[in-house]
Design a protein around this motif. Structure first.
Motif, short mmCIF file in Angstrom:
data_model
loop_
_atom_site.label_atom_id
_atom_site.label_comp_id
_atom_site.label_asym_id
_atom_site.label_seq_id
_atom_site.Cartn_x
_atom_site.Cartn_y
_atom_site.Cartn_z
N PRO A 16 0.81 -1.23 0.00
CA PRO A 16 0.00 0.00 0.00
C PRO A 16 0.84 1.28 0.00
O PRO A 16 0.52 2.24 -0.71
CB PRO A 16 -0.83 -0.10 1.28
N PHE B 129 0.78 4.05 -2.95
CA PHE B 129 0.48 5.45 -2.62
C PHE B 129 1.60 6.36 -3.12
O PHE B 129 1.35 7.42 -3.71
CB PHE B 129 0.29 5.60 -1.12
N SER C 92 -7.78 -0.11 9.49
CA SER C 92 -7.48 0.98 8.55
C SER C 92 -7.49 0.49 7.11
O SER C 92 -8.02 1.16 6.21
CB SER C 92 -6.12 1.60 8.86
N LEU C 93 -6.90 -0.68 6.88
CA LEU C 93 -6.85 -1.21 5.52
C LEU C 93 -8.23 -1.59 5.04
O LEU C 93 -8.61 -1.29 3.90
CB LEU C 93 -5.89 -2.40 5.45
N SER D 183 -11.03 -0.28 5.99
CA SER D 183 -11.74 0.98 5.76
C SER D 183 -11.28 1.65 4.47
O SER D 183 -12.10 2.15 3.69
CB SER D 183 -11.54 1.93 6.94
N ALA D 184 -9.97 1.68 4.25
CA ALA D 184 -9.44 2.34 3.05
C ALA D 184 -9.90 1.62 1.79
O ALA D 184 -10.29 2.27 0.80
CB ALA D 184 -7.91 2.38 3.11
N LEU E 21 -13.67 2.41 1.35
CA LEU E 21 -13.89 3.77 0.88
C LEU E 21 -13.43 3.96 -0.56
O LEU E 21 -14.08 4.68 -1.33
CB LEU E 21 -13.19 4.77 1.80
N GLU E 22 -12.33 3.34 -0.92
CA GLU E 22 -11.85 3.42 -2.31
C GLU E 22 -12.84 2.78 -3.25
O GLU E 22 -13.14 3.32 -4.32
CB GLU E 22 -10.48 2.74 -2.42
#
Length: 139
Positions: A48, A52, A122-123, A125-126, A129-130
């Motif tokens: 990730p 990014f 967090s992963l 969620s990310a 959301l993505e």
């Protein structure tokens, strides 16, 4: 990637259960769990941040962004190594040293387990959301 983090969290959870004397682990099984932990953590750790860096920095700035992540990570690692050094410095007789050393690992594994849970959430969620953002942009 999220499944790798879930596997990593599961391995750390098993180690925590052992350290709290809830389950027994042989040295072979404990070693296999630590190998699986390291193996399952590598891809979610590197991929990730690399993606990014490439997305935000492009060809010219990706290395700078990746280096900023590395500097931050090394700073956190220096603090974490202080916890590990305290475990290695536990003194006492052989039997008491083994018990105290086992108990001394609890804060280290608690910190790692907490970080693993935060990273996994967090992963998840990310990625969610993505996917939600990509779904909205295609409709």
């Amino acid at each position: 990637m999220a499944m790798f983090l879930a596997l990593s969290t599961g391995c750390l959870s098993a180690q925590m259960l052992f350290l709290n004397s809830i389950i027994d682990l042989s040295s072979t099984l404990g070693s296999m769990l630590m190998f699986l932990w390291g193996f399952s953590l590598a891809i979610p750790f590197y991929l990730p941040s690399s993606m990014f860096s490439l997305k935000r920095g492009g060809k010219e700035g990706a290395a700078t962004i990746a280096d900023a992540f590395d500097v931050s990570g090394f700073g956190l690692l220096a603090v974490f190594n202080g916890f590990v050094a305290r475990v290695i410095g536990v003194k006492g007789g052989l039997n008491s040293m083994l018990l105290h050393r086992k108990q001394a690992w609890i804060p280290v594994f608690s910190l790692m387990l907490g970080g693993s849970i935060v990273a996994m959430l967090s992963l998840f969620s990310a990625v969610w959301l993505e996917g939600k953002r990509d779904f909205k942009s295609t409709n």
